[in-house]
Design a protein around this motif. Structure first.
Motif, PDB file in Angstrom:
ATOM      1  N   ALA A 309       2.563   1.873  -3.381  1.00 47.63           N
ATOM      2  CA  ALA A 309       1.414   1.032  -3.739  1.00 47.63           C
ATOM      3  C   ALA A 309       1.923  -0.261  -4.368  1.00 47.63           C
ATOM      4  O   ALA A 309       2.842  -0.258  -5.188  1.00 47.63           O
ATOM      5  N   GLU A 310       1.309  -1.359  -3.959  1.00 46.10           N
ATOM      6  CA  GLU A 310       1.686  -2.675  -4.492  1.00 46.10           C
ATOM      7  C   GLU A 310       0.425  -3.407  -4.916  1.00 46.10           C
ATOM      8  O   GLU A 310      -0.598  -3.348  -4.226  1.00 46.10           O
ATOM      9  N   GLY A 311       0.476  -4.073  -6.071  1.00 48.00           N
ATOM     10  CA  GLY A 311      -0.699  -4.786  -6.561  1.00 48.00           C
ATOM     11  C   GLY A 311      -0.409  -5.563  -7.823  1.00 48.00           C
ATOM     12  O   GLY A 311       0.711  -6.043  -8.030  1.00 48.00           O
ATOM     13  N   ILE A 312      -1.422  -5.630  -8.686  1.00 47.80           N
ATOM     14  CA  ILE A 312      -1.355  -6.467  -9.891  1.00 47.80           C
ATOM     15  C   ILE A 312      -1.642  -5.625 -11.131  1.00 47.80           C
ATOM     16  O   ILE A 312      -2.568  -4.820 -11.152  1.00 47.80           O
ATOM     17  N   LYS A 313      -0.838  -5.823 -12.173  1.00 45.33           N
ATOM     18  CA  LYS A 313      -1.087  -5.238 -13.489  1.00 45.33           C
ATOM     19  C   LYS A 313      -0.851  -6.316 -14.551  1.00 45.33           C
ATOM     20  O   LYS A 313       0.236  -6.895 -14.615  1.00 45.33           O
ATOM     21  N   ASP A 314      -1.878  -6.597 -15.347  1.00 48.06           N
ATOM     22  CA  ASP A 314      -1.793  -7.625 -16.394  1.00 48.06           C
ATOM     23  C   ASP A 314      -1.326  -8.963 -15.831  1.00 48.06           C
ATOM     24  O   ASP A 314      -0.506  -9.667 -16.438  1.00 48.06           O
ATOM     25  N   GLY A 315      -1.814  -9.280 -14.628  1.00 47.96           N
ATOM     26  CA  GLY A 315      -1.511 -10.567 -14.014  1.00 47.96           C
ATOM     27  C   GLY A 315      -0.159 -10.645 -13.324  1.00 47.96           C
ATOM     28  O   GLY A 315       0.192 -11.687 -12.764  1.00 47.96           O
ATOM     29  N   LYS A 316       0.616  -9.544 -13.331  1.00 46.44           N
ATOM     30  CA  LYS A 316       1.943  -9.551 -12.719  1.00 46.44           C
ATOM     31  C   LYS A 316       1.995  -8.594 -11.536  1.00 46.44           C
ATOM     32  O   LYS A 316       1.339  -7.559 -11.527  1.00 46.44           O
ATOM     33  N   SER A 317       2.821  -8.955 -10.540  1.00 46.72           N
ATOM     34  CA  SER A 317       2.993  -8.093  -9.370  1.00 46.72           C
ATOM     35  C   SER A 317       3.705  -6.805  -9.759  1.00 46.72           C
ATOM     36  O   SER A 317       4.603  -6.810 -10.618  1.00 46.72           O
ATOM     37  N   LYS A 318       3.300  -5.719  -9.109  1.00 46.86           N
ATOM     38  CA  LYS A 318       3.889  -4.403  -9.416  1.00 46.86           C
ATOM     39  C   LYS A 318       3.933  -3.583  -8.134  1.00 46.86           C
ATOM     40  O   LYS A 318       3.044  -3.682  -7.286  1.00 46.86           O
ATOM     41  N   LYS A 319       4.981  -2.756  -7.994  1.00 41.74           N
ATOM     42  CA  LYS A 319       5.131  -1.919  -6.802  1.00 41.74           C
ATOM     43  C   LYS A 319       5.726  -0.582  -7.225  1.00 41.74           C
ATOM     44  O   LYS A 319       6.770  -0.552  -7.902  1.00 41.74           O
ATOM     45  N   ILE A 320       5.067   0.512  -6.876  1.00 43.85           N
ATOM     46  CA  ILE A 320       5.563   1.837  -7.242  1.00 43.85           C
ATOM     47  C   ILE A 320       5.574   2.778  -6.038  1.00 43.85           C
ATOM     48  O   ILE A 320       4.860   2.569  -5.054  1.00 43.85           O
ATOM     49  N   TYR A 321       6.399   3.803  -6.161  1.00 42.97           N
ATOM     50  CA  TYR A 321       6.546   4.831  -5.128  1.00 42.97           C
ATOM     51  C   TYR A 321       6.348   6.181  -5.809  1.00 42.97           C
ATOM     52  O   TYR A 321       7.098   6.558  -6.710  1.00 42.97           O
ATOM     53  N   ILE A 322       5.286   6.902  -5.420  1.00 43.92           N
ATOM     54  CA  ILE A 322       5.044   8.258  -5.910  1.00 43.92           C
ATOM     55  C   ILE A 322       5.292   9.208  -4.744  1.00 43.92           C
ATOM     56  O   ILE A 322       4.723   9.022  -3.663  1.00 43.92           O
ATOM     57  N   TYR A 323       6.143  10.231  -4.957  1.00 42.84           N
ATOM     58  CA  TYR A 323       6.491  11.107  -3.839  1.00 42.84           C
ATOM     59  C   TYR A 323       6.781  12.523  -4.318  1.00 42.84           C
ATOM     60  O   TYR A 323       6.993  12.768  -5.512  1.00 42.84           O
ATOM     61  N   GLN A 324       6.789  13.447  -3.357  1.00 40.31           N
ATOM     62  CA  GLN A 324       7.069  14.850  -3.636  1.00 40.31           C
ATOM     63  C   GLN A 324       8.023  15.386  -2.574  1.00 40.31           C
ATOM     64  O   GLN A 324       7.826  15.149  -1.387  1.00 40.31           O
ATOM     65  N   VAL A 325       9.049  16.082  -3.009  1.00 38.17           N
ATOM     66  CA  VAL A 325      10.039  16.660  -2.100  1.00 38.17           C
ATOM     67  C   VAL A 325       9.954  18.182  -2.160  1.00 38.17           C
ATOM     68  O   VAL A 325       9.940  18.762  -3.252  1.00 38.17           O
TER      69      VAL A 325
END
Length: 392
Positions: A309-325
């Motif tokens: 997921a990529e988007g905005i938090k507190d006016g700044k760009s942010k990108k995270i990866y949540i996964y399960q193995v």
């Protein structure tokens, strides 16, 4: 004591039954029903000390389902039958005012069409009956929806793009086999791709768009864009979304066999005549392929399913990866099923558990991302599907 009715007796059902028995204080007595009662008995014999009753049931017939529900009076119906049977089971739950859960959206038997429309249309009837219906409580759909809701709640003010990434790096030793119902699997994969961008759906040829992705604990795998049903609900519920796509990995042998079968018409879903008999090619193919439930003892390797997921938090760009193995061999040791069934069956149990415990509640028809994700994410860690988050 509660009673739980589970409809279906395939690989996912086996996992659901095992996990419900592990959480017996929530689920109580299990009634397991399927067209072939002996398949239910096979699962029951794996759990000789559990309170499990088996029944024969034709889930294509709403009246038959209604009669069984009235007979056993369950507190919830967990539908792990074929997606073609979602509507008959939902209608039986409406008639008997019984809460409902499934793992995949309705599929039309006579056309390669996957959509929530006919299930969402039952929302008002569920409200009139005063019951809750939870749709898509598998992994994808299911856990991936909850990952998106969790990201939205804790990491973003707005999510602009989501890529759902599904990798099965398991090896079952066959040159060609499917890890879940062959008919469903092959229809899904051979259909045109579709993704959502800037408020509209964009259609592609099958497998037209692909990219390499480095899956943690698995490695780099080529990943192919498909249409998948969780996107249909996520575009309604994720704030600020501009694009969502779904990617899945396939081995070269699988792709080669599938292309050959498609070229000779074996993936057809319309009746043809063969020696005076009417057959549906893809249904005939299903009888020739290994039963997915038989793959558990021979499958090695891991699955990795998650979202970027990529988007905005507190006016700044942010990108995270949540996964399960998950590891195929470890899953088989626990519940006699490989990881594809495990990663679908465990979330089905968790969704039903949250409903029975009142942690997820309501009247009407819901998708997974409409509820508080935190309790579900906590259960994943407890029930065998621990997850990780990386900032990219």
């Amino acid at each position: 004591m509660k009673t739980t009715l589970i409809i279906g007796a395939g690989g996912v059902s086996r996992v659901v039954v095992h996990k419900c028995v592990q959480n017996v204080k929530t689920f109580g007595k299990i009634v397991l029903a399927s067209r072939t009662q002996e398949r239910c008995e096979e699962i029951r014999r794996e759990l000789p000390n559990a309170d499990i009753v088996t029944k024969a049931l034709d889930a294509d017939k709403t009246e038959e389902i209604i009669a069984l529900i009235k007979e056993v009076n369950p507190d919830i119906v967990i539908n792990v039958a074929l997606p073609y049977q979602d509507l008959t089971i939902m209608d039986a739950c409406i008639a008997t005012k019984t809460p409902y859960l499934d793992t995949a959206n309705y599929e039309h038997p006579d056309e390669a069409k996957f959509e929530y429309k006919l299930q969402w249309e039952r929302d008002e009837k569920f409200k009139e009956a005063g019951i809750m219906g939870l749709l898509g409580s598998g992994f994808d759909p299911g856990v991936t929806n909850v990952f998106c809701a969790y990201a939205q709640k804790h990491y973003f003010d707005e999510i602009h793009t989501i890529d759902i990434l599904d990798c099965n790096a398991g090896d079952h030793g066959y040159p060609f086999a499917t890890n879940f119902n062959p008919e469903i699997n092959l229809r899904e994969v051979s259909a045109n791709g579709r993704y959502w961008e800037n408020g509209k759906w964009i259609e592609t040829d099958p497998m037209q768009i692909h990219m390499p992705w480095d899956y943690p604990e698995v490695g780099v795998k080529e990943s192919y864009l498909l249409y998948h049903e969780e996107m249909e609900s996520l575009v309604k519920h994720i704030k600020g979304l501009k694009r969502i796509r779904f990617f899945m990995t396939f081995g070269e042998s699988y792709l080669t066999h599938m292309k050959c079968l498609e070229n000779v018409g074996m993936l057809g879903i319309k009746e043809v005549e063969h020696k005076g008999q009417k057959i549906v090619p893809i249904e005939f193919l299903k009888t020739l392929l290994p039963d997915p439930a038989s793959l558990g003892p021979r499958t090695k390797g891991k699955t990795n399913i998650g979202i970027v997921a990529e988007g905005i938090k507190d006016g700044k760009s942010k990108k995270i990866y949540i996964y399960q193995v998950s590891d195929h061999e470890e899953c088989f040791k626990e519940v006699n099923s490989q990881a594809v069934s495990y990663t679908t069956g465990v979330p089905a149990m968790i969704g039903a558990k949250l409903m029975l415990e009142g942690k997820w509640s309501g009247v009407g028809v819901y998708n997974m991302e409409e509820f508080d994700p935190d309790v579900f994410m906590d259960e994943l860690n407890v029930q065998g599907l621990p997850w990780k988050i990386k900032e990219l």
